[in-house]
Scaffold this active site. Structure first.
Site, mmCIF file in Angstrom:
data_model
loop_
_atom_site.group_PDB
_atom_site.id
_atom_site.type_symbol
_atom_site.label_atom_id
_atom_site.label_comp_id
_atom_site.label_asym_id
_atom_site.label_seq_id
_atom_site.Cartn_x
_atom_site.Cartn_y
_atom_site.Cartn_z
ATOM 1 N N GLU A 43 0.834 -1.204 0.000
ATOM 2 C CA GLU A 43 0.000 0.000 0.000
ATOM 3 C C GLU A 43 0.867 1.252 0.000
ATOM 4 O O GLU A 43 1.823 1.354 0.786
ATOM 5 C CB GLU A 43 -0.902 -0.032 1.242
ATOM 6 C CG GLU A 43 -2.299 0.434 0.999
ATOM 7 C CD GLU A 43 -3.067 -0.466 0.016
ATOM 8 O OE1 GLU A 43 -3.112 -0.107 -1.180
ATOM 9 O OE2 GLU A 43 -3.598 -1.490 0.447
ATOM 10 N N ASP A 46 3.040 2.088 -4.926
ATOM 11 C CA ASP A 46 3.064 2.179 -6.395
ATOM 12 C C ASP A 46 3.682 3.479 -6.892
ATOM 13 O O ASP A 46 4.500 3.483 -7.804
ATOM 14 C CB ASP A 46 1.678 1.914 -7.025
ATOM 15 C CG ASP A 46 0.566 2.847 -6.573
ATOM 16 O OD1 ASP A 46 0.770 3.656 -5.629
ATOM 17 O OD2 ASP A 46 -0.538 2.766 -7.160
ATOM 18 N N GLY A 138 -12.691 2.310 -1.501
ATOM 19 C CA GLY A 138 -11.297 1.865 -1.580
ATOM 20 C C GLY A 138 -11.134 0.619 -2.438
ATOM 21 O O GLY A 138 -10.124 -0.081 -2.343
ATOM 22 N N ASP A 186 -4.237 0.711 -9.613
ATOM 23 C CA ASP A 186 -5.666 0.435 -9.782
ATOM 24 C C ASP A 186 -6.038 0.237 -11.248
ATOM 25 O O ASP A 186 -6.740 -0.705 -11.615
ATOM 26 C CB ASP A 186 -6.496 1.583 -9.189
ATOM 27 C CG ASP A 186 -6.193 1.798 -7.720
ATOM 28 O OD1 ASP A 186 -5.446 0.986 -7.142
ATOM 29 O OD2 ASP A 186 -6.694 2.784 -7.148
ATOM 30 N N TYR A 236 -3.674 12.450 0.472
ATOM 31 C CA TYR A 236 -2.975 11.569 -0.475
ATOM 32 C C TYR A 236 -1.820 12.313 -1.179
ATOM 33 O O TYR A 236 -0.676 11.841 -1.157
ATOM 34 C CB TYR A 236 -3.972 10.982 -1.482
ATOM 35 C CG TYR A 236 -3.391 9.939 -2.400
ATOM 36 C CD1 TYR A 236 -3.465 8.579 -2.104
ATOM 37 C CD2 TYR A 236 -2.748 10.309 -3.575
ATOM 38 C CE1 TYR A 236 -2.924 7.622 -2.951
ATOM 39 C CE2 TYR A 236 -2.203 9.370 -4.424
ATOM 40 C CZ TYR A 236 -2.296 8.026 -4.116
ATOM 41 O OH TYR A 236 -1.761 7.079 -4.957
HETATM 42 C C1 GAF Z 1 -5.183 4.596 -4.280
HETATM 43 C C2 GAF Z 1 -4.367 4.998 -5.491
HETATM 44 F F1 GAF Z 1 -5.181 5.234 -6.558
HETATM 45 C C3 GAF Z 1 -3.346 3.916 -5.848
HETATM 46 O O1 GAF Z 1 -2.531 4.338 -6.907
HETATM 47 C C4 GAF Z 1 -2.492 3.551 -4.629
HETATM 48 O O2 GAF Z 1 -1.547 4.546 -4.354
HETATM 49 C C5 GAF Z 1 -3.392 3.278 -3.404
HETATM 50 O O3 GAF Z 1 -4.315 4.329 -3.182
HETATM 51 C C6 GAF Z 1 -2.573 3.080 -2.155
HETATM 52 O O4 GAF Z 1 -1.815 1.919 -2.254
HETATM 53 O O5 GAF Z 1 -5.968 3.478 -4.552
#
Ligand code: GAF
Length: 394
Positions: A43, A46, A138, A186, A236
């Site tokens: 998590e 990416d 999520g 995602d 974020y």
């Molecule tokens: C969200 C983001 F869209 C993903 O790219 C990723 O960073 C995630 O949060 C956290 O792992 O879903």
């Protein structure tokens, strides 16, 4: 227990019905769908060029529709937020101004995909969207919408790109039109996810290794806290910036290249928050690689332990969990037959994911109900390849 699961064909039927009501013409020419995802581990790694281990879900977004002769676009959704219009019209003008983000917010994902479609300009169309991916849960409702819409446009006017370029275009749509500087996980798994497999994605090389998930003795449980998360807030992007700052202080292109030794050596040059963010990412990348190996070997106890470590790190170091998610993980870990549990996705609400023995699922759901009387549980057991995915909304 009420079942809330709708498979893709039921959703297509619902979207076709709505299309008939709205446009009163012959049936839509095209019907496409794309899955949501659950991330098993990895998590906030990416966008740090690390590893992630998600799997595509049997929860999907469908788009039905037809090409029209002019430049006009009409889109309706069966599943948008109650307080926003469920229908939008605009004309595709040559300067692209009608694709600027605005309201309703769900339409921004579609506008972004049109803007970044590889074979633009696209023709006019009418379309209806329906989804079984919970919004703000999520589980990548937005990525599944982007990918479904991209697939819809491919049916109207084919492009020449491969699957990875499709995922990248959808990620760009999220950046420019939803304002979320997300990583690639995602959209990538929504395009390239395979039935009966998790996907270990190397977010630097964009190579993906499918890992079979076919053990009939296993179940994956997704539990929705019903705390709506929103990634468009400041948290974020702030996490992403902190990671970039940490990498730059360590003299690395990304935290993928950093070790815990590098981090400890640089500790006095980092403030406490930046240190903790970087530590989560460096350790989580390593945990994800170990977890993928454990899954391949069927070492579920080991996998589960890594899931719990991941959750603790997201709660204490990365600070993206919330009370409800922590309670759900604690409740899950009290049940015999549970290997591991953690929050999944960006955090600040949304779902947990739990790996457990198939024969423990009834006990687990009962335990959640007893643990907190106010949790109203609806469950369903869609089978995705070999592994049943149970989802529970609290
Ligand atoms: C969200 C983001 F869209 C993903 O790219 C990723 O960073 C995630 O949060 C956290 O792992 O879903």
């Amino acid at each position: 227990m009420a079942s809330s699961f709708q498979d893709a064909s039921a959703l297509v039927a619902e979207a076709r019905r709505l299309y008939g009501q709205m446009f009163g013409e012959e049936a839509p020419q095209v019907a496409v769908c794309a899955p949501g995802r659950v991330n098993l581990i990895g998590e906030h790694t990416d966008y740090n060029q690390g590893f992630v281990l998600p799997m595509a879900l049997p929860l999907v977004t469908v788009v039905v529709g037809s090409r029209t002769s002019g430049q006009d676009v009409t889109i309706a959704t069966a599943t948008g937020d109650a307080d926003e219009p469920h229908r939008v019209n605009f004309s595709l003008c040559s300067d692209g101004s009608t694709l600027a983000p605005g309201l309703p917010s769900w339409a921004n994902y579609v506008k972004g995909v049109i803007q970044h479609y590889r074979a633009s300009p696209v023709p006019g169309f009418r379309a209806v969207i329906a989804s079984s991916v919970p919004l703000g849960g999520g589980l990548s409702s937005s990525a599944s919408l982007e990918v479904a819409f991209y697939t819809f446009l491919q049916q109207l006017k084919p492009d020449d790109g491969d699957k990875v370029s499709k995922a990248l275009a959808c990620q760009k749509a999220e950046h420019t039109h939803a304002g979320v500087p997300c990583g690639i996980m995602d959209q990538f798994v929504s395009v390239l996810g395979r039935e009966s497999h998790a996907l270990l994605i190397d977010c630097r090389s964009l190579e993906a290794t499918p890992i079979p998930l076919t053990d009939p003795g296993l179940v994956i449980l997704i539990t929705n806290s019903n705390v709506k998360h929103s990634l468009t807030g400041s948290e974020y992007p702030a996490r992403r910036r902190q990671c970039e700052e940490a990498a730059s202080i360590l003299g690395k292109d990304s935290l993928r290249d950093a070790t815990m030794k590098n981090l400890e050596d640089a500790k006095d040059r980092l403030d406490d928050v930046t240190y903790r963010r970087a530590r989560h990412v460096i350790e989580e990348i390593e945990r994800t690689v170990q977890a993928a190996e454990a899954l391949k070997r069927g070492a579920y106890e080991e996998f589960g332990k890594l899931m719990v470590e991941s959750h603790d790190s997201l709660r204490d170091l990365y600070e993206v969990s919330c009370r409800e998610l922590d309670e759900l993980v604690s409740a899950a870990m009290e049940v015999e037959g549970v290997f591991g549990s953690r929050m999944t996705g960006g955090g600040f609400g949304g779902c947990t994911v739990t790996l457990l023995q198939a024969n423990a699922i009834d006990r687990m759901i009962l335990h959640l109900q007893l643990w907190k009387q106010t949790w109203q549980i609806s469950s369903h057991l869609p089978v995705f390849g070999g592994i049943p995915v149970t989802t529970v909304a609290c």
